[in-house]
Design a protein around this motif. Structure first.
Motif, PDB file in Angstrom:
ATOM      1  N   GLU A 281      14.355  51.848 -62.253  1.00 47.14           N
ATOM      2  CA  GLU A 281      13.719  50.791 -63.052  1.00 47.14           C
ATOM      3  C   GLU A 281      12.531  50.191 -62.305  1.00 47.14           C
ATOM      4  OE1 GLU A 281      15.222  46.780 -65.396  1.00 47.14           O
ATOM      5  OE2 GLU A 281      16.380  47.530 -63.704  1.00 47.14           O
TER       6      GLU A 281
ATOM      7  N   GLU B  41      24.840  49.275 -60.989  1.00 47.02           N
ATOM      8  CA  GLU B  41      24.398  50.261 -59.992  1.00 47.02           C
ATOM      9  C   GLU B  41      24.723  49.772 -58.587  1.00 47.02           C
ATOM     10  OE1 GLU B  41      20.427  52.732 -59.804  1.00 47.02           O
ATOM     11  OE2 GLU B  41      20.114  50.882 -58.676  1.00 47.02           O
TER      12      GLU B  41
ATOM     13  N   GLY C 199      17.513  44.964 -59.655  1.00 49.48           N
ATOM     14  CA  GLY C 199      17.813  45.977 -60.652  1.00 49.48           C
ATOM     15  C   GLY C 199      17.890  47.382 -60.087  1.00 49.48           C
ATOM     16  N   GLU C 200      17.924  48.352 -60.992  1.00 49.95           N
ATOM     17  CA  GLU C 200      18.057  49.745 -60.604  1.00 49.95           C
ATOM     18  C   GLU C 200      16.800  50.237 -59.895  1.00 49.95           C
ATOM     19  OE1 GLU C 200      18.769  51.498 -64.359  1.00 49.95           O
ATOM     20  OE2 GLU C 200      20.849  50.820 -64.490  1.00 49.95           O
TER      21      GLU C 200
ATOM     22  N   LYS D  55      18.603  50.549 -51.229  1.00 50.69           N
ATOM     23  CA  LYS D  55      18.499  49.419 -52.155  1.00 50.69           C
ATOM     24  C   LYS D  55      18.978  48.158 -51.439  1.00 50.69           C
ATOM     25  CE  LYS D  55      20.226  47.844 -56.655  1.00 50.69           C
ATOM     26  NZ  LYS D  55      21.076  48.176 -57.819  1.00 50.69           N
TER      27      LYS D  55
ATOM     28  N   CYS E 183      14.238  51.839 -70.081  1.00 48.60           N
ATOM     29  CA  CYS E 183      14.415  50.428 -69.701  1.00 48.60           C
ATOM     30  C   CYS E 183      14.270  49.499 -70.894  1.00 48.60           C
ATOM     31  CB  CYS E 183      13.385  50.041 -68.636  1.00 48.60           C
ATOM     32  SG  CYS E 183      13.781  50.600 -66.976  1.00 48.60           S
TER      33      CYS E 183
ATOM     34  N   SER F 176      18.144  46.081 -69.656  1.00 53.70           N
ATOM     35  CA  SER F 176      17.692  46.280 -68.276  1.00 53.70           C
ATOM     36  C   SER F 176      17.045  44.995 -67.793  1.00 53.70           C
ATOM     37  CB  SER F 176      16.670  47.423 -68.219  1.00 53.70           C
ATOM     38  OG  SER F 176      15.466  47.024 -68.876  1.00 53.70           O
ATOM     39  N   GLU F 177      16.797  44.920 -66.498  1.00 55.97           N
ATOM     40  CA  GLU F 177      16.082  43.750 -65.948  1.00 55.97           C
ATOM     41  C   GLU F 177      14.680  43.666 -66.544  1.00 55.97           C
ATOM     42  OE1 GLU F 177      16.960  41.292 -64.126  1.00 55.97           O
ATOM     43  OE2 GLU F 177      18.245  41.825 -62.438  1.00 55.97           O
TER      44      GLU F 177
ATOM     45  N   GLU G 165      23.127  41.764 -66.576  1.00 54.51           N
ATOM     46  CA  GLU G 165      22.435  42.879 -67.208  1.00 54.51           C
ATOM     47  C   GLU G 165      23.087  44.210 -66.840  1.00 54.51           C
ATOM     48  OE1 GLU G 165      21.499  42.729 -63.181  1.00 54.51           O
ATOM     49  OE2 GLU G 165      21.343  41.107 -64.655  1.00 54.51           O
ATOM     50  N   ARG G 166      22.696  45.275 -67.511  1.00 56.27           N
ATOM     51  CA  ARG G 166      23.316  46.582 -67.247  1.00 56.27           C
ATOM     52  C   ARG G 166      22.973  47.100 -65.856  1.00 56.27           C
ATOM     53  NH1 ARG G 166      19.461  49.373 -71.603  1.00 56.27           N
ATOM     54  NH2 ARG G 166      17.983  50.479 -70.285  1.00 56.27           N
ATOM     55  N   SER G 167      21.834  46.689 -65.310  1.00 59.94           N
ATOM     56  CA  SER G 167      21.427  47.145 -63.972  1.00 59.94           C
ATOM     57  C   SER G 167      22.430  46.734 -62.902  1.00 59.94           C
ATOM     58  CB  SER G 167      20.054  46.559 -63.615  1.00 59.94           C
ATOM     59  OG  SER G 167      19.127  46.728 -64.652  1.00 59.94           O
TER      60      SER G 167
END
Length: 443
Positions: free
Chosen positions: A378, A236, A374-375, A368, A421, A282-283, A231-233
């Motif tokens: 998010e 990060e 994920g982000e 994190k 998201c 996104s997640e 995914e796009r997350s």
């Protein structure tokens, strides 16, 4: 440190399916073994594309042995590399190992040297690969959403896994399609030394490793594309270290996807495609897509306890780790509460002991986590949704973080983050025709 990590030329026997990868680290010698399905076509196994991919796989698999001492010098004396392949190798050994360096306080960025012969032939001849899809299955929600999207858009696929266990096996059984499995056997001495004083241990870029093994299988058994579920997350990072952002999920990031896709295309004359089907999402968006079907509820898991070398004799979800907490958090806004509690066995947001972990996910404490989560914004946005949700707003952790969540981000920013998201990104590498079909279905 004067040691050199040496990657020797690998070998492959198409009759048995055994590939052997020898390494040297100072006076130490190791051999890793891959067991692919036996009976591969001998001419394909001798093709320039397969030979190139076997060499590159040897280099990527080598990170597990390199990390024992993390020397500054890497040598592949019998493996010719193009300029773009050199850049790819350095990326794997620098950014792919970023978490390992950060957690062991080792400064290596921009300091590694790679010695290998020049390969002047940038692009190999194209093998004849039929239009077939190889889909790596990780046992979590993401690859199952990919499986569902491919099925609904009419794309047949073969599930793929390296050393399948636990939720990978149960997920593939629920998919109901004949899989392709590879057995990876790490050198036992490497595993032993990793626990001894004077040697390092830590995270390696497993997605890069499994992707190279998948590429071997794609050329050997005839697949024109490898479809990932990143995914796009994943792009990060976690922390700044040694002047660079380090990312636990570097080999799942869009930057790495574009790099390896180019390397695999050049190695196969453009015949092999590599992309992530979930990159636009996104997640949270993936979680919302997962809720549309219940058939995988009892078989999937993202909890790392399922993937330890020693196995897992407990439930699919431990309920205690950041992975469990993050997946629970992003499902909660979209899934009926009784269904989510049935999956996890308990309400993770009702237990005060989990508060610190959830705060880290939402950027309210610490950093994190070093996990595939994920982000930060998010996670915060999902928490915001729960503070306004009839099923969740009274749970202990939601009540405990609400004031700090609002104070740190503000309601407007959290509202906008949640809307973002659920808005699909155009920043992806999916072939246009497939992207259009998926977008039409995933509404």
């Amino acid at each position: 440190m004067t040691e050199t990590f040496c990657i020797d030329r690998p070998s492959f026997d198409p009759a048995t399916g055994e590939a052997r990868f020898p390494y040297r680290l100072g006076a130490l010698a190791f051999t890793e073994v891959l067991a692919l399905p036996a009976g591969a076509d001998e001419r394909t196994a001798q093709s320039p594309s397969f030979r190139k991919l076997l060499d590159l796989t040897a280099i990527v698999l080598g990170v597990s042995y390199f990390k024992l001492r993390a020397p500054f010098a890497i040598a592949a004396p019998d493996i010719p590399l193009t300029a773009s392949e050199r850049a790819f190798v350095i990326d794997v050994y620098e950014n792919g190992m970023g978490e390992f360096y950060a957690r062991n306080q080792l400064a290596r960025f921009g300091r590694l040297s790679l010695s290998a012969p020049e390969d002047a032939e940038e692009r190999k001849p194209a093998p004849d690969l039929p239009e077939r899809t190889l889909l790596p299955i990780g046992g979590g929600k993401d690859s199952l959403v990919s499986a569902d999207l491919l099925a609904h858009t009419g794309v047949a696929f073969t599930p793929f896994a390296v050393n399948p266990k636990g939720p990978i096996l149960s997920s593939i059984a629920a998919i109901g399609t004949e899989p392709l499995y590879v057995t990876r056997t790490l050198d036992a001495e490497m595993i032993r030394l990793g626990q001894q004083p004077g040697f390092y241990n830590g995270h390696v870029p497993s997605t890069a490793i499994n992707s190279m093994v998948a590429a071997l299988c794609a050329v050997l058994y005839g697949y024109s594309q490898i479809v990932l579920s990143n995914e796009r997350s994943a792009s990060e990072g976690n922390v700044m270290f040694d002047g660079r952002e380090t990312n636990h999920q570097h080999s799942k990031s869009l930057g790495f996807e574009l790099l390896i896709a180019d390397v695999l295309a050049n190695a196969t004359g453009g015949a092999l495609r590599y992309f992530s089907l979930l990159r636009p999402y996104s997640e949270a968006r993936i979680a919302s897509l997962f809720t549309q079907s219940t058939k995988f509820d009892s078989v999937f898991s993202s909890c790392n306890r399922n993937f330890r070398l020693t196995g897992n004799d407990g439930p699919l979800w431990c309920g205690e780790c950041p992975k469990c907490h993050f997946v629970f958090l992003i499902f909660a806004p979209f899934m009926a509460k009784d269904r989510l509690l049935a999956i996890f066995g308990k309400n993770l947001l009702a237990e005060p002991a989990n508060e610190r972990s959830f705060r880290e996910l939402a950027g309210l404490a610490g950093q994190k986590p070093w996990e595939c989560v994920g982000e930060i914004l998010e996670a915060a946005a999902c928490f915001y949704t729960l503070t306004r949700h009839a099923d969740w707003h009274e749970d202990a952790v939601v009540r405990a973080v609400k004031a700090d969540l609002f104070a740190q981000y503000g309601e407007e920013k959290l509202q906008l983050a949640m809307a973002e998201c659920l808005t699909d990104s155009h920043d992806h590498h999916i072939p246009a025709a497939l992207a259009a079909k998926v977008a039409a279905y995933a509404v």
